[in-house]
Design a protein around this motif. Structure first.
Motif, PDB file in Angstrom:
ATOM      1  N   VAL A  82       0.908  -1.359   0.162  1.00 23.46           N
ATOM      2  CA  VAL A  82       0.037  -0.141   0.082  1.00 23.46           C
ATOM      3  C   VAL A  82       0.873   1.151   0.031  1.00 23.46           C
ATOM      4  N   THR A  83       0.913   2.084  -1.230  1.00 26.38           N
ATOM      5  CA  THR A  83       1.744   3.184  -1.162  1.00 26.38           C
ATOM      6  C   THR A  83       0.740   4.131  -1.482  1.00 26.38           C
ATOM      7  N   PRO A  84       1.193   5.580  -1.684  1.00 27.36           N
ATOM      8  CA  PRO A  84       0.462   6.687  -1.951  1.00 27.36           C
ATOM      9  C   PRO A  84      -0.214   6.591  -3.183  1.00 27.36           C
ATOM     10  N   GLU A  85       0.471   5.825  -4.153  1.00 25.56           N
ATOM     11  CA  GLU A  85       0.044   5.699  -5.571  1.00 25.56           C
ATOM     12  C   GLU A  85      -1.049   4.936  -5.498  1.00 25.56           C
ATOM     13  N   THR A  86      -1.191   3.582  -4.827  1.00 22.53           N
ATOM     14  CA  THR A  86      -2.186   2.670  -4.752  1.00 22.53           C
ATOM     15  C   THR A  86      -3.627   3.353  -4.262  1.00 22.53           C
ATOM     16  N   MET A  87      -3.381   4.357  -3.316  1.00 22.19           N
ATOM     17  CA  MET A  87      -4.366   4.889  -2.695  1.00 22.19           C
ATOM     18  C   MET A  87      -5.150   5.922  -3.558  1.00 22.19           C
ATOM     19  N   ALA A  88      -4.573   6.410  -4.647  1.00 22.78           N
ATOM     20  CA  ALA A  88      -5.222   7.015  -5.535  1.00 22.78           C
ATOM     21  C   ALA A  88      -6.531   6.645  -6.115  1.00 22.78           C
ATOM     22  N   GLY A  89      -6.475   5.057  -6.202  1.00 24.21           N
ATOM     23  CA  GLY A  89      -7.531   4.401  -6.782  1.00 24.21           C
ATOM     24  C   GLY A  89      -8.861   4.105  -5.845  1.00 24.21           C
ATOM     25  N   VAL A  90      -8.779   4.523  -4.465  1.00 23.46           N
ATOM     26  CA  VAL A  90      -9.901   4.420  -3.707  1.00 23.46           C
ATOM     27  C   VAL A  90     -11.295   4.940  -4.092  1.00 23.46           C
ATOM     28  N   SER A  96     -17.597  -0.298  -7.104  1.00 22.76           N
ATOM     29  CA  SER A  96     -17.192  -1.710  -6.926  1.00 22.76           C
ATOM     30  C   SER A  96     -17.572  -2.520  -5.999  1.00 22.76           C
ATOM     31  N   MET A  97     -17.918  -1.754  -4.884  1.00 25.77           N
ATOM     32  CA  MET A  97     -18.489  -2.419  -3.618  1.00 25.77           C
ATOM     33  C   MET A  97     -20.015  -2.729  -4.047  1.00 25.77           C
ATOM     34  N   LEU A  98     -20.747  -1.933  -4.773  1.00 24.63           N
ATOM     35  CA  LEU A  98     -22.016  -2.161  -5.189  1.00 24.63           C
ATOM     36  C   LEU A  98     -22.262  -3.340  -6.207  1.00 24.63           C
ATOM     37  N   ALA A  99     -21.332  -3.481  -6.984  1.00 29.13           N
ATOM     38  CA  ALA A  99     -21.495  -4.411  -7.810  1.00 29.13           C
ATOM     39  C   ALA A  99     -20.946  -5.672  -7.151  1.00 29.13           C
ATOM     40  N   LEU A 100     -20.187  -5.748  -6.078  1.00 26.33           N
ATOM     41  CA  LEU A 100     -19.856  -6.844  -5.464  1.00 26.33           C
ATOM     42  C   LEU A 100     -20.975  -7.572  -4.442  1.00 26.33           C
ATOM     43  N   ALA A 101     -21.995  -6.591  -3.935  1.00 25.87           N
ATOM     44  CA  ALA A 101     -23.150  -7.057  -3.590  1.00 25.87           C
ATOM     45  C   ALA A 101     -24.289  -7.563  -4.405  1.00 25.87           C
ATOM     46  N   VAL A 102     -24.218  -7.143  -5.547  1.00 27.83           N
ATOM     47  CA  VAL A 102     -24.747  -7.846  -6.822  1.00 27.83           C
ATOM     48  C   VAL A 102     -24.413  -9.465  -6.969  1.00 27.83           C
ATOM     49  N   ALA A 103     -23.211  -9.478  -7.014  1.00 29.03           N
ATOM     50  CA  ALA A 103     -22.379 -10.575  -7.595  1.00 29.03           C
ATOM     51  C   ALA A 103     -22.569 -11.503  -6.393  1.00 29.03           C
ATOM     52  N   VAL A 104     -22.421 -11.079  -5.173  1.00 25.33           N
ATOM     53  CA  VAL A 104     -22.338 -12.219  -4.145  1.00 25.33           C
ATOM     54  C   VAL A 104     -23.603 -12.619  -4.146  1.00 25.33           C
ATOM     55  N   THR A 105     -25.091 -11.840  -4.109  1.00 22.47           N
ATOM     56  CA  THR A 105     -26.085 -12.404  -4.220  1.00 22.47           C
ATOM     57  C   THR A 105     -26.524 -13.355  -5.323  1.00 22.47           C
ATOM     58  N   ALA A 106     -25.959 -12.902  -6.519  1.00 22.47           N
ATOM     59  CA  ALA A 106     -26.090 -14.037  -7.768  1.00 22.47           C
ATOM     60  C   ALA A 106     -25.359 -15.144  -7.509  1.00 22.47           C
ATOM     61  N   MET A 107     -24.193 -15.259  -6.858  1.00 23.51           N
ATOM     62  CA  MET A 107     -23.606 -16.494  -6.517  1.00 23.51           C
ATOM     63  C   MET A 107     -24.125 -17.302  -5.561  1.00 23.51           C
ATOM     64  N   THR A 108     -24.848 -16.842  -4.582  1.00 26.11           N
ATOM     65  CA  THR A 108     -25.297 -17.708  -3.566  1.00 26.11           C
ATOM     66  C   THR A 108     -26.603 -18.124  -4.162  1.00 26.11           C
ATOM     67  N   ALA A 109     -27.388 -17.244  -4.825  1.00 24.98           N
ATOM     68  CA  ALA A 109     -28.535 -17.976  -5.326  1.00 24.98           C
ATOM     69  C   ALA A 109     -28.221 -18.777  -6.523  1.00 24.98           C
ATOM     70  N   SER A 110     -27.474 -18.648  -7.166  1.00 28.48           N
ATOM     71  CA  SER A 110     -26.935 -19.780  -8.337  1.00 28.48           C
ATOM     72  C   SER A 110     -26.405 -21.236  -7.784  1.00 28.48           C
ATOM     73  N   SER A 111     -25.715 -21.142  -6.953  1.00 26.50           N
ATOM     74  CA  SER A 111     -25.043 -22.352  -5.868  1.00 26.50           C
ATOM     75  C   SER A 111     -26.330 -22.996  -5.374  1.00 26.50           C
ATOM     76  N   TYR A 112     -27.165 -22.286  -4.855  1.00 25.73           N
ATOM     77  CA  TYR A 112     -28.504 -22.763  -4.175  1.00 25.73           C
ATOM     78  C   TYR A 112     -29.182 -23.521  -4.876  1.00 25.73           C
ATOM     79  N   TRP A 290     -13.839  -3.395 -16.478  1.00 24.97           N
ATOM     80  CA  TRP A 290     -13.883  -2.338 -17.974  1.00 24.97           C
ATOM     81  C   TRP A 290     -14.587  -0.964 -17.556  1.00 24.97           C
ATOM     82  N   ALA A 291     -15.580  -0.912 -16.391  1.00 23.29           N
ATOM     83  CA  ALA A 291     -16.307   0.173 -16.214  1.00 23.29           C
ATOM     84  C   ALA A 291     -15.542   1.017 -15.532  1.00 23.29           C
ATOM     85  N   LEU A 292     -14.722   0.428 -14.566  1.00 25.36           N
ATOM     86  CA  LEU A 292     -13.935   1.315 -13.601  1.00 25.36           C
ATOM     87  C   LEU A 292     -12.496   1.532 -13.904  1.00 25.36           C
ATOM     88  N   ALA A 293     -12.013   0.916 -14.963  1.00 18.07           N
ATOM     89  CA  ALA A 293     -10.469   0.958 -15.215  1.00 18.07           C
ATOM     90  C   ALA A 293      -9.584   0.290 -14.348  1.00 18.07           C
TER      91      ALA A 293
END
Length: 364
Positions: A82-90, A96-112, A290-293
């Motif tokens: 973790v460097t000053p350069e890496t923190m620029a992407g925060v 990305s967190m919102l997309a993660l919530a959708v992805a986890v819901t989809a993963m859980t439902a599909s596995s079930y 792709w969306a967030l580079a």
């Protein structure tokens, strides 16, 4: 309760004897995979060898005392990325967190659906085998219901082990990774500061009962030192490589106590569940990258339904941002810890575990 010095050192020696076989087997696996040219051999080789030995009944669980030391060391080491350069992407993280919530819901439902409809598992067992990336919490919650714990454990553990072994190989083969940040070694004073900060952070986060507290706390404390520029450089390989191997032993020994026949009988269901959820994770990683580079490999490791410690370490070893990966895995763990009980109630997967029958003459 006060522990006397003699009792303390006796406990240390006992743990050393208990953990030595796992470390020896994991080290042998790491050496073999190194000469075979595998990426991240200290982790992949160690996991492979320890898993095989645990399934064969040769290994027991890894001593908690040394597991905790490993988590603190690895967290402190990963903070150097973790460097000053890496923190620029925060700034990209909320989307990305919102997309993660959708992805986890989809993963859980599909596995079930795969386990429930495709393999005929009962509702409760299929549900608790499906949440990605919250192994310990899910097993604890499942143990209070009538879910088949063996099935839940096998599906969840196989998912973690496959990801730990496959993710580095897949990412290296695509070339979508970079050099580890802060490649120079810290000075002796810097190393002491990193370890001191890591231990302090680990103890604080463990006291707060934070998920993955030992590693996350050590990581954050070390990250603050490196991101602020106070410390430059990472811990030496002679300290971190054995910790990588030990983590492989910790992950591999999760198969301890599971009979090979049980694992084989559940292998097909476990693999189908894994590949379905992995396909969803890859799809979301490509879209978010792709969306967030953001490098797709980095997003995949963050979205992958694996253990927090193993996925953060994978990111660190492959030159990806462990802060990004760690933040997403912690968020998923916390969210699932609250969401799983609610979702279980909504789908009726909350049947209480039946009371144990009174002992008979044969049980005595």
């Amino acid at each position: 309760m006060i522990t006397t010095p003699n009792a303390f050192w006796s406990g240390v020696l006992t743990d050393l004897r208990a953990g030595a076989p796992a470390l020896a087997i994991a080290t042998a696996g790491a050496v073999v995979f190194h000469f075979l040219g595998f990426p991240a051999p200290a982790l992949i080789g160690a996991v492979t060898a320890a898993s095989a030995a645990a399934i064969a009944g040769r290994l027991k669980t890894f001593p908690k005392r040394w597991r905790d030391v490993v988590f603190v060391l690895l967290g402190s080491a990963m903070g150097s990325a973790v460097t000053p350069e890496t923190m620029a992407g925060v700034g990209h993280w909320p989307g990305s967190m919102l997309a993660l919530a959708v992805a986890v819901t989809a993963m859980t439902a599909s596995s079930y659906l795969v386990l429930r409809k495709g393999f005929g598992w009962d509702r409760t067992t299929a549900f608790y085998a499906s949440p990605p990336g919250a192994l310990s919490a899910t097993l604890v919650m499942a143990s209070t219901t009538d879910a088949d714990i063996s099935k839940v454990a096998v599906v969840q553990i196989i998912r973690v082990v496959i990801l730990t072994m496959a993710a580095p190989i897949a990412i290296v083969s695509t070339g979508d990774h970079g050099p580890v940040a802060a490649v120079s070694h810290a000075t002796a004073a810097g190393m002491a500061a990193i370890l001191a900060a890591g231990i302090a952070g680990a103890l604080i986060f463990q006291r707060l009962r934070f998920p993955g507290g030992l590693m996350v706390g050590a990581f954050l404390a070390s990250a603050v030192l490196h991101a602020s520029g106070v410390i430059v450089g990472r811990l030496p390989d002679w300290l971190t490589l054995p910790a990588f191997v030990a983590l492989g032993a910790v992950i591999g020994t999760r198969f301890s106590g599971l009979k090979p026949s049980v694992i084989l009988s559940l292998l097909k269901a476990s693999l189908v569940s894994f590949f379905v959820t992995a396909a969803i994770g890859i799809s979301f990683a490509l879209a978010v990258g792709w969306a967030l580079a953001i490098p797709a490999a980095q997003v995949f490791v963050a979205f992958a339904p694996g253990a927090l410690e193993a996925m953060m370490l994978t990111a660190f070893m492959l030159g990806l941002d462990p802060a990004y990966v760690g933040a997403h895995h912690v968020a998923r763990f916390v969210a699932l810890s609250f969401a799983v009980p609610v979702a279980a109630r909504l789908i009726g997967a909350t049947a209480a575990k039946p009371a144990e029958p009174p002992p008979t003459d044969e049980d005595v």
